[in-house]
Design an enzyme around this catalytic site. Structure first.
Site, mmCIF file in Angstrom:
data_model
loop_
_atom_site.group_PDB
_atom_site.id
_atom_site.type_symbol
_atom_site.label_atom_id
_atom_site.label_comp_id
_atom_site.label_asym_id
_atom_site.label_seq_id
_atom_site.Cartn_x
_atom_site.Cartn_y
_atom_site.Cartn_z
ATOM 1 N N MET A 292 0.844 -1.204 0.000
ATOM 2 C CA MET A 292 0.000 0.000 0.000
ATOM 3 C C MET A 292 0.875 1.248 0.000
ATOM 4 S SD MET A 292 -3.230 -0.514 -0.257
ATOM 5 C CE MET A 292 -4.502 0.311 0.677
ATOM 6 N N CYS A 293 0.640 2.161 0.845
ATOM 7 C CA CYS A 293 1.288 3.473 0.911
ATOM 8 C C CYS A 293 0.659 4.413 -0.118
ATOM 9 C CB CYS A 293 2.793 3.440 0.663
ATOM 10 S SG CYS A 293 3.700 2.415 1.812
#
Lengths: 503, 350
Positions: free
Chosen positions: B1-2
């Site tokens: 993610m991020c």
């Protein structure tokens, strides 16, 4: 007759109920195990080398070969091998010879390394749906590019690239000479590498005319005997390899017995028929690293600087420093041959006791070249004991650009690793020059087998890379983070620069 | 993610940090509240030609003395102060962020063509590898990284990013896997004027790290992102490649595409792949990289991470999500999605 007979190494048993007396075993065995007598197949087991040619030809599965049905009295120190070697040397007073690779009971480092795969945090890549790039370039690369930017989008490449070999898969076939193996065997491999977009070595035996059509996929070898070398030979190769040493027998030369030097071999090697071809231990014009540099330059000059020059060394203790010297010699690739490398014949004491394993050697060489900032100067080709695609993949993770296979290619043509290549009796038509035996190996059929093997390993490599989330071989090379050591000691992990499983 | 976002104003018009705070906060779903950070270019106009060195100190006794000794050896500290922070909620000053405005003594690195940069690089590597309790996380001129563990809005409020003005901003919202909760592990990563925000995982890290280390860089942050900053520094600064060609090296076209190019393009791209094969990054990633006069965004070669581009007048936006761009510029004129590996470059023109 003080020592007398020893226990049989192999016992051949014929199931006479099954046997249909077709006589194929008699016909196929070149070692003289079988004879037809009184309407029955009789055997002399003592001649058997377990090459399994008879088994492969028997239409009724009537043959069984047992290894050491009667062994020596067990002793952990005085093994059967040790005792037999003493018997042989007590009788002959000579150096013991052996074929094939190292038979020592050393742990195989490849088998204690495991590969990585993606889970959750990054996706694995499916090579059936996404591109997967295995194309490999062998040769010198610039350390940095110089680009000159003009007005607009104008850009000029100032750096000049030197010739590299372009491989479609990082698997090449190593040097096995015509003489050591048959022309049909070489033909089969040459067809296979041409079809697979890769290369093979000629060995120190010259290049037979029949192989000229495949010369763009052949690496010609210059070894200490200089057999078969002239400018025509050098010009025909796609690359030139200087052979300094060999993993199966580091520090010593080679010996092709006169029996194997038939008319054709004699022409190709440029030596008299029937004469022993003896390669000296060192090159007598290379007594130091600066001499190597001169030979590299000499070969390049002779071929108008159009061909990459490789230097092959046996993996010995100081292999990393030696490779660093070679990287500075102008050579384009260094071939490192580990102590499991095969051979037609080598003194058994060398084969089993001299040199180091390829896994440690590649890691040490790659690390040293990086530390010195000269990794781009040479490609690293790993050879000696590459048995399967997993070994290939691990070798690349440890820092190799490509591998040479040898024994594996022979096995793909039927070789059973019986280790008696030096007797000129190879029943499979591979390691022999006897016309009737050579005729058994159909080059077209064998080429399909070798090509299949390369193809299968290539597929497996692509799958392993995809599972590791990597779609180009450059990102696998030297990527030791994708390896873990299982049951390797700390010192070995340090040398390999690999973490332990779980770490 | 991020989640990542970056914006550049090509005319160097200043923006305060409030809008990017909102944009990053709208991507909270992409993070886990364990790391966020911001970088702004043009934040220290009073010290524009000095290197702004941001350090996390575990305490201000031993590590601080050692860092200052090192700085004084290699140049002069013209000004230093604690970076103002505002504790609230669960945001606590786990490390003491300090900043130095530093002038390297170029005579001490006379052999180099870029003595000041090389001195600062050396100091960063030395502090981060050998002074326990100190970590330099920002070292460029007229730029500042502000990062910590926490949600985007918490970190923004901790540093009060709205008090800073820059013409180029990048921000990152972290979902950590490699190092949890460690302030040094939050993005942006920075070296000299290069800053990087990254969403993804670099499967070629082992190769890239060994490559970059052979040029004297040390990877000290225990995460894959920092190699991007070092690779940019090596290729774009030391080897003088354009940002486009640097990206070409890091995420090159496939051989199949190269074969279809014009001969001169083919030659150039082959040369790049052969020379910089070890710099090629593999695995899923979307990355935004900034330097003084440019913002570059690119994704991996098969685009396994999202990357959206917004254009509005003199501003270029690069983000993981369109919603984040629209938060900063609701009437954004053009939204597009770059192809895999295609570099998006925004440059200042003024």
């Amino acid at each position: 007759m003080i020592i007398g007979s020893r226990p049989l190494k192999f016992q051949v048993m014929v199931d006479h109920d099954q046997c249909m007396l077709c006589g194929r075993c008699v016909e196929n065995c070149s070692y003289g195990v079988y004879r037809m007598e009184d309407g029955k197949i009789r055997v002399n087991s003592r001649n058997c080398v377990a090459c399994h040619r008879c088994l492969s030809q028997c239409p009724r599965d009537a043959i069984m070969i047992a290894e050491r049905p009667c062994d020596y009295r067990n002793h952990p120190v005085w093994t059967d091998q040790v005792r037999e070697n003493i018997f042989k040397q007590a009788e002959s007073g000579k150096i013991l010879l052996g074929g094939m690779g190292n038979t020592g009971d050393y742990p195989i480092i490849f088998d204690r390394l495991v590969l990585d795969a993606c889970q959750v945090t990054n996706p694995s890549i499916d090579p059936l749906r996404e591109p997967m790039e295995l194309r490999t370039f062998i040769g010198k690369k610039p350390r940095q590019l110089e680009l000159k930017y003009g007005p607009g989008n104008d850009v000029e490449l100032k750096t000049k690239l030197v010739k590299n070999l372009q491989l479609e898969t990082p698997i090449m076939i190593g040097h096995m000479s015509y003489g050591a193996i048959s022309l049909n065997a070489q033909m089969a491999m040459a067809k296979a590498v041409s079809e697979s977009g890769t290369f093979m070595g000629t060995g120190e035996g010259g290049l037979h005319e029949a192989l000229y059509p495949y010369q763009n996929h052949m690496i010609v070898q210059v070894a200490s005997g200089r057999f078969g070398v002239d400018v025509n030979y050098l010009d025909r190769g796609a690359a030139i390899e200087i052979k300094i040493g060999q993993g199966a027998k580091p520090g010593i030369g080679g010996h092709l017995p006169g029996e194997k030097v038939c008319a054709d071999v004699s022409c190709t090697r440029m030596i008299p028929e029937g004469s022993d071809a003896i390669s000296p231990a060192p090159h007598h014009d290379i007594y130091s690293i600066e001499d190597l540099k001169q030979l590299v330059r000499g070969l390049k000059e002779a071929t108008e600087w159009k061909k990459p020059v490789f230097v092959k060394i046996a993996a010995v203790h100081n292999v990393a420093a030696i490779a660093a010297g070679i990287a500075r010699s102008g050579a384009d690739a260094v071939v490192v041959d580990g102590f499991r490398g095969g051979t037609g014949a080598a003194p058994a004491v060398f084969r089993d006791h001299v040199g180091i394993p390829i896994e440690a050697a590649i890691a040490a060489v790659d690390t040293k070249l990086r530390q010195q900032g000269i990794r781009n100067e040479v490609s690293i080709i790993a050879s000696g004991g590459i048995r399967q695609s997993a070994d290939l993949t691990k070798a690349i993770c440890l820092g190799a650009d490509a591998v040479y296979i040898g024994t594996a290619a022979l096995v793909a043509m039927g070789c059973r690793v019986c280790g008696t290549c030096y007797r000129n009796l190879c029943t499979w038509g591979i390691a022999t020059q006897r016309p009737d035996l050579v005729a058994r190996l159909n080059p077209d059929e064998a080429a399909v087998n070798v090509s299949n093997l390369i193809h299968a390993w290539t597929l497996e490599l692509a799958e392993l890379m995809g599972a590791a989330g990597i779609n180009s071989i450059e990102s696998l090379r030297g990527n030791r983070d994708r390896l873990r050591g299982y049951m390797l000691d700390e010192t070995m992990l340090d040398v390999l620069d690999v973490n332990a499983v779980g770490a | 993610m991020c989640g990542i976002i970056g914006v550049i104003d090509k005319t160097r018009e200043m923006m305060d940090g409030s809008a990017i705070r909102e944009a990053l906060a709208i991507m909270d779903e992409r993070g886990s509240g364990e790391g966020a950070g911001y970088v702004a270019y043009g934040v220290y106009p009073d010290y524009a030609d000095l290197y702004a060195i941001h350090v996390f100190y575990d305490n201000i006794i031993e590590p601080k003395t050692k860092v200052e000794e090192l700085l004084e050896t290699w140049g002069m500290i013209e000004h230093d102060e604690e970076i103002p922070t505002y504790e609230s909620g669960r945001m606590r000053k786990v490390h003491i962020p300090w900043r130095y405005f530093f002038r390297p003594n170029r005579k001490l690195m006379a052999q180099s063509h870029t003595p000041e940069d090389d001195i600062v690089t050396k100091i960063v590597m030395t502090v981060n590898t050998s002074i326990p309790g100190a970590l330099i996380f920002s070292s460029g001129q007229n730029i500042g990284v502000f990062k910590a563990s926490g949600w985007p809005e918490e970190v923004a409020d901790f540093y009060r990013v709205e008090d800073y003005e820059g013409y180029l901003w990048m921000a990152h919202n972290r979902y950590p896997t490699n190092t949890s909760g460690w302030w040094g592990g939050a993005h942006p990563f920075n070296l000299l004027n290069w800053s990087v925000v990254h969403n993804g995982e670099i499967t070629s890290y082992g190769t890239n790290r060994r490559y970059i280390e052979s040029f004297g860089y040390s990877c000290t942050m225990y995460t894959d992102t920092e190699v991007v900053a070092y690779l940019m520094d090596l290729l774009a600064r030391r080897h003088n490649l354009s940002p486009e060609h640097t990206v070409r090296a890091l995420a090159p076209p496939f051989w199949e595409e190269i074969e279809r190019m014009e001969p001169s393009e083919q030659q150039l791209n082959t040369a790049i792949r052969l020379t910089y094969g070890q710099a090629m990054m593999n695995g899923p990633f979307a990355i935004a990289v900034a330097s003084h006069d440019l913002l570059v965004g690119f994704s991996d070669r098969i685009k396994l991470r999202p990357l959206v581009v917004g254009e509005h007048d003199q501003r270029l936006y690069i983000s993981s999500e369109e919603a984040a761009i629209r938060t900063m510029e609701p009437s954004v004129k053009k939204i597009s999605m770059p192809r895999a590996g295609q570099p998006i470059v925004g440059r200042v023109v003024a």
